[in-house]
Design a protein around this motif. Structure first.
Motif, short mmCIF file in Angstrom:
data_model
loop_
_atom_site.label_atom_id
_atom_site.label_comp_id
_atom_site.label_asym_id
_atom_site.label_seq_id
_atom_site.Cartn_x
_atom_site.Cartn_y
_atom_site.Cartn_z
N ASN A 2 0.84 -1.19 0.00
CA ASN A 2 0.00 0.00 0.00
C ASN A 2 0.88 1.25 0.00
O ASN A 2 1.75 1.41 0.85
N LYS A 3 0.64 2.15 -0.94
CA LYS A 3 1.47 3.35 -1.06
C LYS A 3 1.14 4.41 -0.02
O LYS A 3 1.92 5.34 0.18
N LYS A 69 1.76 0.83 -8.02
CA LYS A 69 2.34 -0.24 -7.22
C LYS A 69 3.74 0.15 -6.74
O LYS A 69 4.45 0.90 -7.41
N ILE A 70 4.06 -0.36 -5.57
CA ILE A 70 5.40 -0.17 -5.01
C ILE A 70 5.90 -1.52 -4.49
O ILE A 70 5.11 -2.45 -4.30
N ASP A 71 7.19 -1.58 -4.30
CA ASP A 71 7.78 -2.77 -3.70
C ASP A 71 8.83 -2.33 -2.69
O ASP A 71 9.00 -1.14 -2.43
N GLY A 72 9.55 -3.29 -2.14
CA GLY A 72 10.55 -2.98 -1.13
C GLY A 72 11.64 -2.06 -1.63
O GLY A 72 12.13 -1.20 -0.88
N SER A 73 12.02 -2.19 -2.89
CA SER A 73 13.09 -1.32 -3.41
C SER A 73 12.61 0.13 -3.52
O SER A 73 13.39 1.06 -3.30
N VAL A 74 11.33 0.35 -3.82
CA VAL A 74 10.79 1.71 -3.84
C VAL A 74 10.87 2.30 -2.44
O VAL A 74 11.21 3.48 -2.27
N LEU A 75 10.57 1.49 -1.43
CA LEU A 75 10.68 1.97 -0.04
C LEU A 75 12.11 2.43 0.27
O LEU A 75 12.31 3.47 0.89
#
Length: 192
Positions: A2-3, A69-75
């Protein structure tokens, strides 16, 4: 993922950054107008940095408006951006307290450069995750303002050793080109 959590965390960090910057401005001991004069460089550096943090907050908000969508690398890329933004209060204080001296103004430029690089890396990671047909990719594919900003920051750092005033003018120029709201993402949203 969730963004909304990344947006809330980023908003909080940027609010704290602004709070730290204003707390660095110490009230003069004397209740006179003359006692405010030494604070002029401190206040000018605060205003410039407030504008920069506002620009990043604004653009971050617009970017995440279209992210699907996001993933761990975006975080982690977002965390890297927040790390560099969190150094702005240090450079702001140092630059203001030393009346825009060479080393502090060069350091300020380096931090701005790293904020810009981190933002671009975050943006590119999101585009890679969402694909070339994403709204974000279509909105920022040319990114002339981003490229011009990087050139100005990269030039301003060594130019601080020639003339800190030139570096300061470049930082103000970049802030001015970004302070006008960037409509690229909004234009792409309106096309949908």
């Amino acid at each position: 993922m969730n963004k909304s959590r990344i947006e809330a965390f980023s908003d909080g960090v940027m609010a704290i950054i602004i709070t730290i910057m204003v707390l660095e401005i110490k009230a003069p001991e004397q209740p006179t107008f003359e006692s405010l004069i030494p604070l002029i460089p401190v206040c000018l550096s605060y205003v410039l940095s407030f504008i920069y943090v506002g620009i990043y907050w604004n653009n971050h908000h617009h970017m995440f408006q279209v992210v699907k969508k996001i993933d761990g690398s975006v975080l982690w890329y977002n965390t890297m951006l927040l790390f560099w933004l969190s150094l702005i209060p240090f450079a702001t204080s140092w630059m203001g307290e030393h009346s825009f001296a060479t080393i502090p103004i060069a350091c300020y430029g380096f931090i701005l450069l790293m904020c810009g690089v981190s933002y671009i890396l975050l943006q590119n990671k999101i585009i890679k995750l969402e694909g070339k047909e994403s709204v974000l990719h279509h909105a920022v594919k040319k990114d002339n303002k981003g490229k011009l900003s990087m050139v100005c920051y990269t030039s301003a750092i060594p130019l601080a050793f020639v003339s800190p005033i030139i570096s300061g003018i470049l930082y103000i120029f970049v802030a001015l080109i970004w302070i006008i709201p960037d409509k690229r993402i909004e234009n792409q949203i309106n096309k949908l």
